[in-house]
Design an enzyme around this catalytic site. Structure first.
Site, short mmCIF file in Angstrom:
data_model
loop_
_atom_site.label_atom_id
_atom_site.label_comp_id
_atom_site.label_asym_id
_atom_site.label_seq_id
_atom_site.Cartn_x
_atom_site.Cartn_y
_atom_site.Cartn_z
N GLY A 1 37.29 18.15 82.94
CA GLY A 1 37.82 16.83 83.26
C GLY A 1 37.55 15.85 82.14
N GLN B 1 36.23 7.68 78.41
CA GLN B 1 35.51 8.48 77.42
C GLN B 1 36.17 8.48 76.04
OE1 GLN B 1 35.28 11.87 80.45
NE2 GLN B 1 33.50 12.26 79.16
N HIS C 1 32.85 12.83 89.61
CA HIS C 1 32.27 12.61 88.28
C HIS C 1 33.20 11.76 87.41
CE1 HIS C 1 30.11 14.29 84.55
NE2 HIS C 1 31.20 13.72 84.06
N GLU C 2 34.49 12.14 87.39
CA GLU C 2 35.45 11.42 86.53
C GLU C 2 35.69 10.01 87.05
OE1 GLU C 2 35.92 12.67 83.75
OE2 GLU C 2 35.27 14.70 84.26
NI NI Z 1 31.94 13.16 82.16
#
Ligand code: NI
Length: 172
Positions: free
Chosen positions: A46, A51, A134-135
Protein backbone atom coordinates in the site's frame (compact mmCIF):
# COMPACT_ATOMS: atom_id res chain seq x y z
CA UNK A 1 4.14 7.05 -15.36
CA UNK A 2 6.91 7.97 -12.97
CA UNK A 3 8.53 6.69 -9.80
CA UNK A 4 8.01 9.14 -6.96
CA UNK A 5 10.44 9.69 -4.05
CA UNK A 6 9.03 8.43 -0.73
CA UNK A 7 9.32 10.52 2.43
CA UNK A 8 11.08 8.74 5.27
CA UNK A 9 10.09 8.84 8.95
CA UNK A 10 10.60 11.11 10.93
CA UNK A 11 10.13 13.63 8.10
CA UNK A 12 7.56 16.09 9.55
CA UNK A 13 5.74 16.25 6.19
CA UNK A 14 4.47 12.75 7.01
CA UNK A 15 2.40 14.40 9.76
CA UNK A 16 0.41 16.53 7.32
CA UNK A 17 -3.36 16.03 7.23
CA UNK A 18 -4.49 15.42 3.64
CA UNK A 19 -7.36 17.34 2.01
CA UNK A 20 -10.26 15.62 0.22
CA UNK A 21 -9.94 15.31 -3.55
CA UNK A 22 -12.35 17.82 -5.11
CA UNK A 23 -12.54 16.13 -8.50
CA UNK A 24 -11.20 12.86 -9.90
CA UNK A 25 -9.62 14.28 -13.04
CA UNK A 26 -6.56 13.57 -15.21
CA UNK A 27 -4.23 15.08 -12.61
CA UNK A 28 -5.52 12.67 -9.94
CA UNK A 29 -5.40 9.71 -12.35
CA UNK A 30 -1.76 10.53 -13.12
CA UNK A 31 -1.03 10.65 -9.37
CA UNK A 32 -2.80 7.29 -8.92
CA UNK A 33 -0.76 5.68 -11.74
CA UNK A 34 2.51 7.04 -10.32
CA UNK A 35 1.59 5.81 -6.82
CA UNK A 36 0.85 2.33 -8.19
CA UNK A 37 4.12 2.19 -10.10
CA UNK A 38 6.06 3.40 -7.04
CA UNK A 39 4.31 0.90 -4.73
CA UNK A 40 5.13 -2.05 -7.03
CA UNK A 41 8.70 -0.85 -7.51
CA UNK A 42 9.21 -1.04 -3.73
CA UNK A 43 7.25 -4.32 -3.32
CA UNK A 44 4.80 -2.52 -1.04
CA UNK A 45 1.21 -3.57 -0.40
CA UNK A 46 0.00 0.00 0.00
CA UNK A 47 1.01 3.61 -0.50
CA UNK A 48 -0.68 6.84 0.52
CA UNK A 49 -0.25 10.14 -1.35
CA UNK A 50 1.04 11.66 1.91
CA UNK A 51 4.14 9.46 1.59
CA UNK A 52 5.09 11.13 -1.70
CA UNK A 53 4.43 14.61 -0.27
CA UNK A 54 1.04 15.07 -1.97
CA UNK A 55 -1.52 15.95 0.68
CA UNK A 56 -4.77 14.79 -0.86
CA UNK A 57 -6.84 11.79 0.21
CA UNK A 58 -5.57 9.16 -2.24
CA UNK A 59 -4.42 5.61 -1.44
CA UNK A 60 -3.35 2.71 -3.62
CA UNK A 61 -2.98 -0.85 -2.41
CA UNK A 62 -2.61 -4.41 -3.64
CA UNK A 63 -2.85 -7.25 -1.16
CA UNK A 64 -3.43 -9.93 -3.81
CA UNK A 65 -1.02 -12.89 -4.03
CA UNK A 66 -0.43 -12.28 -7.72
CA UNK A 67 0.27 -8.55 -7.19
CA UNK A 68 -2.00 -7.84 -10.13
CA UNK A 69 -5.09 -6.36 -8.47
CA UNK A 70 -4.34 -2.74 -7.64
CA UNK A 71 -7.06 -1.01 -5.68
CA UNK A 72 -7.51 2.76 -5.73
CA UNK A 73 -9.19 4.55 -2.83
CA UNK A 74 -9.95 8.24 -3.23
CA UNK A 75 -11.54 10.09 -0.29
CA UNK A 76 -11.84 6.79 1.62
CA UNK A 77 -14.07 6.52 4.67
CA UNK A 78 -14.50 3.65 7.09
CA UNK A 79 -18.26 3.26 7.41
CA UNK A 80 -18.23 0.24 9.76
CA UNK A 81 -15.62 -1.47 11.94
CA UNK A 82 -15.68 -4.76 13.83
CA UNK A 83 -15.53 -4.78 17.62
CA UNK A 84 -13.10 -7.65 17.25
CA UNK A 85 -9.46 -6.55 17.03
CA UNK A 86 -6.43 -8.32 15.56
CA UNK A 87 -2.72 -7.82 16.11
CA UNK A 88 -0.41 -8.12 13.14
CA UNK A 89 3.08 -7.23 12.01
CA UNK A 90 3.22 -4.01 10.01
CA UNK A 91 5.88 -2.35 7.93
CA UNK A 92 5.87 0.85 5.92
CA UNK A 93 7.77 2.13 2.88
CA UNK A 94 8.43 5.32 4.88
CA UNK A 95 10.05 3.28 7.68
CA UNK A 96 12.14 0.76 5.71
CA UNK A 97 13.37 -2.44 7.42
CA UNK A 98 11.18 -1.87 10.52
CA UNK A 99 8.34 -4.28 11.33
CA UNK A 100 6.32 -4.32 14.53
CA UNK A 101 2.99 -5.40 15.96
CA UNK A 102 -0.01 -3.09 15.84
CA UNK A 103 -3.59 -3.72 16.95
CA UNK A 104 -6.30 -2.93 14.40
CA UNK A 105 -9.98 -3.66 13.81
CA UNK A 106 -10.25 -7.17 12.35
CA UNK A 107 -12.78 -6.07 9.70
CA UNK A 108 -13.70 -2.70 8.25
CA UNK A 109 -16.20 -1.60 5.63
CA UNK A 110 -14.73 1.05 3.36
CA UNK A 111 -16.41 3.50 1.02
CA UNK A 112 -14.31 5.41 -1.50
CA UNK A 113 -14.14 6.67 -5.05
CA UNK A 114 -12.22 4.58 -7.58
CA UNK A 115 -9.95 5.73 -10.43
CA UNK A 116 -13.03 6.61 -12.50
CA UNK A 117 -14.57 8.62 -9.67
CA UNK A 118 -17.25 5.95 -9.06
CA UNK A 119 -18.32 5.16 -5.51
CA UNK A 120 -17.25 1.70 -4.37
CA UNK A 121 -17.82 0.00 -1.05
CA UNK A 122 -16.27 -3.22 0.24
CA UNK A 123 -15.62 -5.15 3.42
CA UNK A 124 -11.97 -5.84 4.17
CA UNK A 125 -10.47 -8.40 6.52
CA UNK A 126 -7.04 -9.88 7.20
CA UNK A 127 -4.14 -8.12 5.50
CA UNK A 128 -6.49 -5.91 3.45
CA UNK A 129 -8.15 -4.60 6.63
CA UNK A 130 -4.74 -3.88 8.17
CA UNK A 131 -3.59 -2.16 5.00
CA UNK A 132 -6.68 0.08 4.71
CA UNK A 133 -6.33 1.24 8.33
CA UNK A 134 -2.56 1.76 8.00
CA UNK A 135 -2.88 3.79 4.79
CA UNK A 136 -5.82 5.84 6.07
CA UNK A 137 -3.69 6.75 9.10
CA UNK A 138 -1.13 8.26 6.68
CA UNK A 139 -3.86 10.55 5.36
CA UNK A 140 -4.35 12.01 8.84
CA UNK A 141 -0.60 12.38 9.31
CA UNK A 142 -0.04 9.27 11.41
CA UNK A 143 2.76 6.73 10.89
CA UNK A 144 2.36 3.24 12.44
CA UNK A 145 5.39 3.64 14.72
CA UNK A 146 3.32 6.15 16.70
CA UNK A 147 1.43 3.14 18.13
CA UNK A 148 4.66 1.74 19.58
CA UNK A 149 6.21 2.69 22.93
CA UNK A 150 8.09 6.02 23.07
CA UNK A 151 11.31 4.06 23.67
CA UNK A 152 10.86 1.95 20.53
CA UNK A 153 9.79 4.97 18.53
CA UNK A 154 12.90 6.94 19.54
CA UNK A 155 15.11 3.99 18.66
CA UNK A 156 13.48 3.74 15.22
CA UNK A 157 13.82 7.49 14.73
CA UNK A 158 17.60 7.35 15.41
CA UNK A 159 17.98 4.33 13.14
CA UNK A 160 16.16 6.05 10.26
CA UNK A 161 18.14 9.29 10.67
CA UNK A 162 21.39 7.31 10.65
CA UNK A 163 20.28 5.31 7.59
CA UNK A 164 19.48 8.54 5.73
CA UNK A 165 22.83 10.07 6.72
CA UNK A 166 24.74 6.94 5.64
CA UNK A 167 22.98 6.94 2.25
CA UNK A 168 23.72 10.60 1.72
CA UNK A 169 27.34 9.92 2.69
CA UNK A 170 27.51 7.37 -0.11
CA UNK A 171 26.32 10.02 -2.51
CA UNK A 172 22.70 8.82 -2.87
NI1 NI B 1 2.90 3.15 5.56
Amino acid sequence: MALLPILRFPDPRLNTVAKPVAQVDERIRRLVDDLIETMYDHDGVGLAATQVDVHERVIVMDTSDGRDQPRVLINPEIVARSVEMQVGDEGCLSVPTIYDRVERHARVTVRALDRQGQVCEFEAEGLTAVCVQHEMDHLIGRVFVEYLSPLKRDRIKSKMLKKTRDEQGRGR
